[in-house]
Design a protein around this motif. Sequence first.
Motif, PDB file in Angstrom:
ATOM      1  N   ALA A  53       0.813  -1.215   0.000  1.00  0.00           N
ATOM      2  CA  ALA A  53       0.000   0.000   0.000  1.00  0.00           C
ATOM      3  C   ALA A  53       0.847   1.266   0.000  1.00  0.00           C
ATOM      4  O   ALA A  53       0.359   2.335  -0.375  1.00  0.00           O
ATOM      5  N   PHE A  54       2.095   1.161   0.394  1.00  0.00           N
ATOM      6  CA  PHE A  54       2.985   2.330   0.427  1.00  0.00           C
ATOM      7  C   PHE A  54       3.978   2.331  -0.733  1.00  0.00           C
ATOM      8  O   PHE A  54       4.982   3.024  -0.694  1.00  0.00           O
ATOM      9  N   THR A  55       3.667   1.555  -1.782  1.00  0.00           N
ATOM     10  CA  THR A  55       4.516   1.516  -2.970  1.00  0.00           C
ATOM     11  C   THR A  55       3.672   1.830  -4.202  1.00  0.00           C
ATOM     12  O   THR A  55       2.444   1.947  -4.122  1.00  0.00           O
ATOM     13  N   ASN A  56       4.341   1.949  -5.346  1.00  0.00           N
ATOM     14  CA  ASN A  56       3.642   2.175  -6.619  1.00  0.00           C
ATOM     15  C   ASN A  56       3.558   0.885  -7.420  1.00  0.00           C
ATOM     16  O   ASN A  56       3.591   0.895  -8.656  1.00  0.00           O
ATOM     17  N   GLU A  57       3.440  -0.255  -6.732  1.00  0.00           N
ATOM     18  CA  GLU A  57       3.394  -1.574  -7.364  1.00  0.00           C
ATOM     19  C   GLU A  57       2.244  -1.663  -8.365  1.00  0.00           C
ATOM     20  O   GLU A  57       1.120  -1.228  -8.099  1.00  0.00           O
ATOM     21  N   THR A  58       2.527  -2.228  -9.542  1.00  0.00           N
ATOM     22  CA  THR A  58       1.515  -2.485 -10.562  1.00  0.00           C
ATOM     23  C   THR A  58       1.685  -3.904 -11.081  1.00  0.00           C
ATOM     24  O   THR A  58       2.709  -4.555 -10.854  1.00  0.00           O
ATOM     25  N   LEU A  59       0.648  -4.387 -11.800  1.00  0.00           N
ATOM     26  CA  LEU A  59       0.746  -5.718 -12.386  1.00  0.00           C
ATOM     27  C   LEU A  59       1.487  -5.716 -13.717  1.00  0.00           C
ATOM     28  O   LEU A  59       2.011  -6.745 -14.142  1.00  0.00           O
ATOM     29  N   VAL A  65       8.127  -4.455 -12.006  1.00  0.00           N
ATOM     30  CA  VAL A  65       9.444  -5.054 -11.816  1.00  0.00           C
ATOM     31  C   VAL A  65      10.259  -4.273 -10.797  1.00  0.00           C
ATOM     32  O   VAL A  65      10.909  -4.849  -9.922  1.00  0.00           O
ATOM     33  N   HIS A  66      10.203  -2.956 -10.913  1.00  0.00           N
ATOM     34  CA  HIS A  66      10.992  -2.099 -10.028  1.00  0.00           C
ATOM     35  C   HIS A  66      10.050  -1.138  -9.297  1.00  0.00           C
ATOM     36  O   HIS A  66       9.991   0.048  -9.614  1.00  0.00           O
ATOM     37  N   SER A  67       9.279  -1.671  -8.369  1.00  0.00           N
ATOM     38  CA  SER A  67       8.396  -0.805  -7.586  1.00  0.00           C
ATOM     39  C   SER A  67       9.226  -0.036  -6.569  1.00  0.00           C
ATOM     40  O   SER A  67      10.294  -0.484  -6.139  1.00  0.00           O
ATOM     41  N   ARG A  68       8.723   1.117  -6.165  1.00  0.00           N
ATOM     42  CA  ARG A  68       9.457   1.940  -5.199  1.00  0.00           C
ATOM     43  C   ARG A  68       8.509   2.426  -4.116  1.00  0.00           C
ATOM     44  O   ARG A  68       7.294   2.506  -4.305  1.00  0.00           O
ATOM     45  N   PHE A  69       9.081   2.761  -3.003  1.00  0.00           N
ATOM     46  CA  PHE A  69       8.334   3.254  -1.854  1.00  0.00           C
ATOM     47  C   PHE A  69       7.889   4.689  -2.126  1.00  0.00           C
ATOM     48  O   PHE A  69       8.696   5.544  -2.471  1.00  0.00           O
ATOM     49  N   GLY A 275      -0.676  -1.231  -5.860  1.00  0.00           N
ATOM     50  CA  GLY A 275      -0.363  -0.394  -4.707  1.00  0.00           C
ATOM     51  C   GLY A 275      -1.559   0.437  -4.278  1.00  0.00           C
ATOM     52  O   GLY A 275      -1.882   0.516  -3.081  1.00  0.00           O
ATOM     53  N   TYR A 276      -2.236   1.029  -5.246  1.00  0.00           N
ATOM     54  CA  TYR A 276      -3.409   1.845  -4.943  1.00  0.00           C
ATOM     55  C   TYR A 276      -4.556   0.976  -4.420  1.00  0.00           C
ATOM     56  O   TYR A 276      -5.249   1.337  -3.461  1.00  0.00           O
ATOM     57  N   GLY A 277      -4.749  -0.201  -5.036  1.00  0.00           N
ATOM     58  CA  GLY A 277      -5.787  -1.115  -4.552  1.00  0.00           C
ATOM     59  C   GLY A 277      -5.507  -1.610  -3.146  1.00  0.00           C
ATOM     60  O   GLY A 277      -6.429  -1.768  -2.334  1.00  0.00           O
ATOM     61  N   SER A 278      -4.227  -1.843  -2.832  1.00  0.00           N
ATOM     62  CA  SER A 278      -3.874  -2.274  -1.477  1.00  0.00           C
ATOM     63  C   SER A 278      -4.129  -1.163  -0.467  1.00  0.00           C
ATOM     64  O   SER A 278      -4.505  -1.440   0.684  1.00  0.00           O
ATOM     65  N   ALA A 279      -3.934   0.089  -0.861  1.00  0.00           N
ATOM     66  CA  ALA A 279      -4.253   1.201   0.026  1.00  0.00           C
ATOM     67  C   ALA A 279      -5.752   1.237   0.333  1.00  0.00           C
ATOM     68  O   ALA A 279      -6.164   1.474   1.479  1.00  0.00           O
ATOM     69  N   ILE A 280      -6.574   0.972  -0.694  1.00  0.00           N
ATOM     70  CA  ILE A 280      -8.021   0.908  -0.471  1.00  0.00           C
ATOM     71  C   ILE A 280      -8.362  -0.240   0.464  1.00  0.00           C
ATOM     72  O   ILE A 280      -9.193  -0.101   1.385  1.00  0.00           O
ATOM     73  N   ALA A 281      -7.707  -1.386   0.260  1.00  0.00           N
ATOM     74  CA  ALA A 281      -7.951  -2.536   1.137  1.00  0.00           C
ATOM     75  C   ALA A 281      -7.550  -2.235   2.572  1.00  0.00           C
ATOM     76  O   ALA A 281      -8.225  -2.659   3.527  1.00  0.00           O
ATOM     77  N   LEU A 282      -6.468  -1.503   2.753  1.00  0.00           N
ATOM     78  CA  LEU A 282      -6.030  -1.151   4.104  1.00  0.00           C
ATOM     79  C   LEU A 282      -7.031  -0.227   4.781  1.00  0.00           C
ATOM     80  O   LEU A 282      -7.312  -0.360   5.979  1.00  0.00           O
ATOM     81  N   VAL A 283      -7.602   0.703   4.025  1.00  0.00           N
ATOM     82  CA  VAL A 283      -8.633   1.581   4.583  1.00  0.00           C
ATOM     83  C   VAL A 283      -9.861   0.763   4.984  1.00  0.00           C
ATOM     84  O   VAL A 283     -10.472   1.004   6.040  1.00  0.00           O
ATOM     85  N   MET A 284     -10.221  -0.224   4.168  1.00  0.00           N
ATOM     86  CA  MET A 284     -11.346  -1.094   4.520  1.00  0.00           C
ATOM     87  C   MET A 284     -11.051  -1.898   5.775  1.00  0.00           C
ATOM     88  O   MET A 284     -11.934  -2.115   6.615  1.00  0.00           O
ATOM     89  N   LEU A 285      -9.808  -2.351   5.916  1.00  0.00           N
ATOM     90  CA  LEU A 285      -9.426  -3.091   7.115  1.00  0.00           C
ATOM     91  C   LEU A 285      -9.564  -2.222   8.358  1.00  0.00           C
ATOM     92  O   LEU A 285     -10.089  -2.667   9.397  1.00  0.00           O
TER      93      LEU A 285
END
Length: 304
Positions: A53-59, A65-69, A275-285
């Motif tokens: 959730a704190f990275t710019n990870e994409t599929l 390949v090279h996600s960053r914080f 990364g953005y979807g994980s941030a949404i999931a964290l807010v739901m949590l």
Amino acid sequence: MTIVTAPPPPVTSRPVHGSSRRGAMRWLLPLGPALVLLALFLAGPILWSVYIAFTNETLTGAASVHSRFVGLANFVKLFGDPNFLNSFLLTFVFVIGSAVIGQNTLGLIIALLQRGRGRVTRSVVNGVVIAAWVVPEVVAAACWFSFLAEEGTLNRVLGISQEWLYTAPMLAVILANIWRGTAFSMLVYSAALSEVPADLVEAAAVDGAGPGRRLLHITLPLIRRSIMANLMLITLQTLASFGLIYALTGGGPGTASQTTPLYMYEQAFRYFEIGYGSAIALVMLVMGALFSLVYLRLIKVEDA
């Protein structure tokens, strides 16, 4: 002359440090496999999602390949996103309408109406209500689609032509979720009402208390813990509801019924913004944790 002497003080044995450690190991050893599985399949994914959730990870693309914080960038974007705020509001409406008001109230009413009824009547009612609960979400969505479609059963009965899934999509998914999930509340309240002393209710009736007063002043206070526990469970279950809404309306038309789980799925797996979807999931949590804390606090206040 008899001299009375005080008895010697009892000898207290201090536990040996090694024996207490061995006792703890005997308790933990059988739990070892379960703890490993919980850490591997529950805590591990949660911690990994928090990190993502704190990275710019994409599929796809370079970030896959090279996600960053990126720090709080996803959350800044999230709370400035009108589509997320819309989904958050719709989720709140969905939870309050279908769980807190719908399933909770209807389950209590059905449980109350079954008190004192014959075994055949209770069996038939329980069978009908539970049948809706055990069907898969996709099947339940198909049933309600055939009921609410323009050429569905409801329009034929009313003699009108109305596309309910387009004109009132949130009402449609709320009713469908109430229909499917009421059985759980009914079972919880049936078990709770069976513990209410019948002689206490009968004594109140002899003293002149009507059905409403007996319900408000005797029955509900005695089952308040079951009410809070049921509200907490159905709230958390409805908060994460995905399959029923996705199969029935797909979040549409447009975003008219797109709750937060559907918006998270769209961002993570349709637009590949993990990364953005994980941030949404964290807010739901966090949202689910806050609901749980509120209900647990209410239970503790009632016990005080």
